[in-house]
Write a protein that holds these residues in place. Sequence first.
Motif, mmCIF file in Angstrom:
data_model
loop_
_atom_site.group_PDB
_atom_site.id
_atom_site.type_symbol
_atom_site.label_atom_id
_atom_site.label_comp_id
_atom_site.label_asym_id
_atom_site.label_seq_id
_atom_site.Cartn_x
_atom_site.Cartn_y
_atom_site.Cartn_z
ATOM 1 N N GLN A 133 48.236 36.398 38.700
ATOM 2 C CA GLN A 133 47.689 36.767 40.010
ATOM 3 C C GLN A 133 47.050 38.149 39.957
ATOM 4 N N VAL A 134 47.668 39.053 39.231
ATOM 5 C CA VAL A 134 47.097 40.394 39.087
ATOM 6 C C VAL A 134 45.722 40.320 38.417
ATOM 7 N N ALA A 135 45.585 39.422 37.438
ATOM 8 C CA ALA A 135 44.286 39.262 36.772
ATOM 9 C C ALA A 135 43.237 38.749 37.752
ATOM 10 N N ILE B 53 36.240 41.004 29.271
ATOM 11 C CA ILE B 53 37.490 40.323 28.962
ATOM 12 C C ILE B 53 38.568 41.346 28.600
ATOM 13 N N GLY B 54 38.169 42.388 27.888
ATOM 14 C CA GLY B 54 39.129 43.436 27.527
ATOM 15 C C GLY B 54 39.735 44.107 28.746
ATOM 16 N N ASP B 55 38.924 44.298 29.794
ATOM 17 C CA ASP B 55 39.463 44.890 31.027
ATOM 18 C C ASP B 55 40.555 44.004 31.621
ATOM 19 N N VAL B 56 40.284 42.697 31.635
ATOM 20 C CA VAL B 56 41.262 41.767 32.203
ATOM 21 C C VAL B 56 42.534 41.774 31.342
ATOM 22 N N ARG B 57 42.322 41.796 30.030
ATOM 23 C CA ARG B 57 43.493 41.779 29.139
ATOM 24 C C ARG B 57 44.361 43.023 29.350
ATOM 25 N N ARG B 58 43.726 44.182 29.493
ATOM 26 C CA ARG B 58 44.505 45.416 29.666
ATOM 27 C C ARG B 58 45.322 45.368 30.958
ATOM 28 N N MET C 248 46.399 42.747 32.421
ATOM 29 C CA MET C 248 47.480 41.773 32.274
ATOM 30 C C MET C 248 48.595 42.312 31.377
ATOM 31 N N LEU C 249 48.233 42.992 30.310
ATOM 32 C CA LEU C 249 49.263 43.539 29.419
ATOM 33 C C LEU C 249 50.131 44.548 30.152
ATOM 34 N N ARG C 250 49.469 45.357 31.012
ATOM 35 C CA ARG C 250 50.233 46.343 31.784
ATOM 36 C C ARG C 250 51.216 45.627 32.719
#
Lengths: 441, 441
Positions: free
Chosen positions: B202-204, B228-233, B235-237
Amino acid sequence: MRADGTRSRSRFSVLSSSLSSPLTQEDILKHDLDRLMAERNLDAIVVEGPDGLESANPDYNYFVGGRHIPGLIIKKRGEPTMLLHSPWEQNEAEQTGLALVSLNRWNLREILQEFPDRLEARVEHRRRIFTDLGVRGRVGIYGTVKAGPFFALMARLAQQIDGLEIVAELDRDVISMARLTKDADEVERMRAVGRKTCAVLQVAVDFICTGWIDGGSVRGVDGAPLTIGDVRRVMLREIAAQGLETPAGMIISQGRDAGLPHARGDDAMPLRPGQAIVIDIFPREAGGGYFHDMTRTFAIGYAPPELQQAYNDVLGAFEMVTAAFEAGAPTRKYQDMVCDYFEARGHDTIRRTYPIEEGYIHSLGHGLGLEVHEDLSFSSLVDRGDTIEPGAVFTVEPGLYYPSRGFGVRIEDTYYCAPDGHFESLTPFPKELVIRPYERD
Amino acid sequence: MRADGTRSRSRFSVLSSSLSSPLTQEDILKHDLDRLMAERNLDAIVVEGPDGLESANPDYNYFVGGRHIPGLIIKKRGEPTMLLHSPWEQNEAEQTGLALVSLNRWNLREILQEFPDRLEARVEHRRRIFTDLGVRGRVGIYGTVKAGPFFALMARLAQQIDGLEIVAELDRDVISMARLTKDADEVERMRAVGRKTCAVLQVAVDFICTGWIDGGSVRGVDGAPLTIGDVRRVMLREIAAQGLETPAGMIISQGRDAGLPHARGDDAMPLRPGQAIVIDIFPREAGGGYFHDMTRTFAIGYAPPELQQAYNDVLGAFEMVTAAFEAGAPTRKYQDMVCDYFEARGHDTIRRTYPIEEGYIHSLGHGLGLEVHEDLSFSSLVDRGDTIEPGAVFTVEPGLYYPSRGFGVRIEDTYYCAPDGHFESLTPFPKELVIRPYERD
């Protein structure tokens, strides 16, 4: 081994101590697999890369550089290293620089139709791979695997393929020897992990020192007694902030627990002035990379004389032994030096007494890299003839343990033996026992 | 197998498909190891717990509950489960509730003096353990191990101990079957991981929707194109914030990459309106616990008709198959239903074509728990007779892949079959293709 009992010839062999003389630097250069294979008379090596193990499979990771590519590494002596991968992982596989072989080349469905028994199908699949790629003769096996399926596959394979001899190395094997020697890039990464790990420990010390000593407790800024759990939480946060991870946790142990080298520490325990606090951290680059390993022992506010004396002895041993390091020297020499040093100061050692629970009860260090324990041993129990060669990264961690007297002390740095033979600590952190929070009037 | 060739009797056996009939629920109750052992005619099981593998050793973790206790699990049929541990790990070992045996009981130094060959010493050590604890007969082997040392030890052990038969199970083994059935506590944990994983996704989505569509890009609040990297970061957080970790990464793939089921996605790629974006995340409880596994496919702003049609087909397959689930039914039935469904709509399937690169190219799902892939198979290639029994937790993940047309679609929930036979999704997240950021006038 065959169910029908028709074969009697041994189809696999086991190498226990494959080399009688110590390895030289040239033997263990990172990419000198061919030489290592020749010394062991290996025709090929196979590194298993099953799905789901990732960073727990350092032998395989060494080749694929931490990328997520389940598959198989096969290298024949004198030939390029092949990566057998699913076509689904083509993109990632291309980044490894290895010679690629798509597993699509073998039609698994056809094999499964021909061999309804799943194990037989799996054996046939592997048999075709070995046959088509010319893998025969003495074949060494490596990697992290599931015990049952791997043993089932290898035992059958050894029975069914003529001219295949499975070679299982116990230790000091081709790949762990190759991994033992770090090249300049690897050492630069390990230096950075060392600096970050020191930063994590500094945060812990700073956190403790923002508290104040109030009789038998150390109180935090909110007035509540600081606990081991508080320190651990601060450190875990900093580990993440530094881009590290700590898959095996960390040790923050106080008092008697500090005298038990593997006690992780009790999070509920309040910090106590004047007690030994051993902090041993071994994080790695996040996502499964190189480890660092360091330990410091602290006493908050003051150290009782007995603890200070033990600390002085450990620090003395540390300084004595690291000053004596010479490239090419046997690890055993340094373990013996430390035992001599401690015994002369009235401490029992694992060299003299075994099993042992108090005194100097473990070995001086271990290799370090993609695993927190790599294949370089300083053991008093087993002398494999290991030597410290240029390129080696290893821990130096003398310690004294007296749980019956309520303390233990350990000091640990990660060391690197450079190509020119000089030694460098990768752990730039002071070695002072007493740390001083504020004292209230 | 002996070097002197005097033995011809096979000392180990291999179980491929040990049971001809499907397992019933009673067979696979979590603690019903004795029954499972009896069915396989096993006298004992040994689960290896080597140091440094931790959460990569789920068979062992199943017994020690994620605690850091290198050692060995030994269970004889009809007797309590024993944990053999180093005395250094006594504190942690006591928390497992298992019957404890300290490894101090066997004097390793004496053995090493008597057997200078290190492998022979290791074999003798294990031989003494087995003899003293009465481990004999048919002994199953489990756990995650290093290939070489394990094979060396087991091959020698099978040669040297009379009356010992090493039994290597290929799959559907005693422990994976026991692990397959989750009890109420395990399912409650898995529900919580499911909710947290949905919160991460949901955050993504929220992050993407704070951007706005600007022609062919999606711009973030600072005006730069979102990648895509922005979304991944992001999500990882959030994964860390939720107390999760993701040891095998995640998939965020767009366009043609979304048509390659294992492409991880290119962090540098800007998000594009109207393209398929597959987000597949499979985190677990931090420190090595239970996994969740879910996938959603999104299109930002709008979906081209071809993508929308494929999405409708995948969602239709998902809803059709989950509505048809019945406890005790064979997994193969559902894989076939989905193949029927897709083939009727003009898509090729792995059942019809193999190898296959476009259409429905994988199986419907897999078991899930302490590993992201557990031993419950929906494969079209291998029919093991697996059935969905009460207590099972597994993924349902139909998908369609058309890299040549620049897209792929997958929808995945984690499902649980409750003891009363009803099915529950552990993935409370909507299944809508199009997500809408702001549009600028």
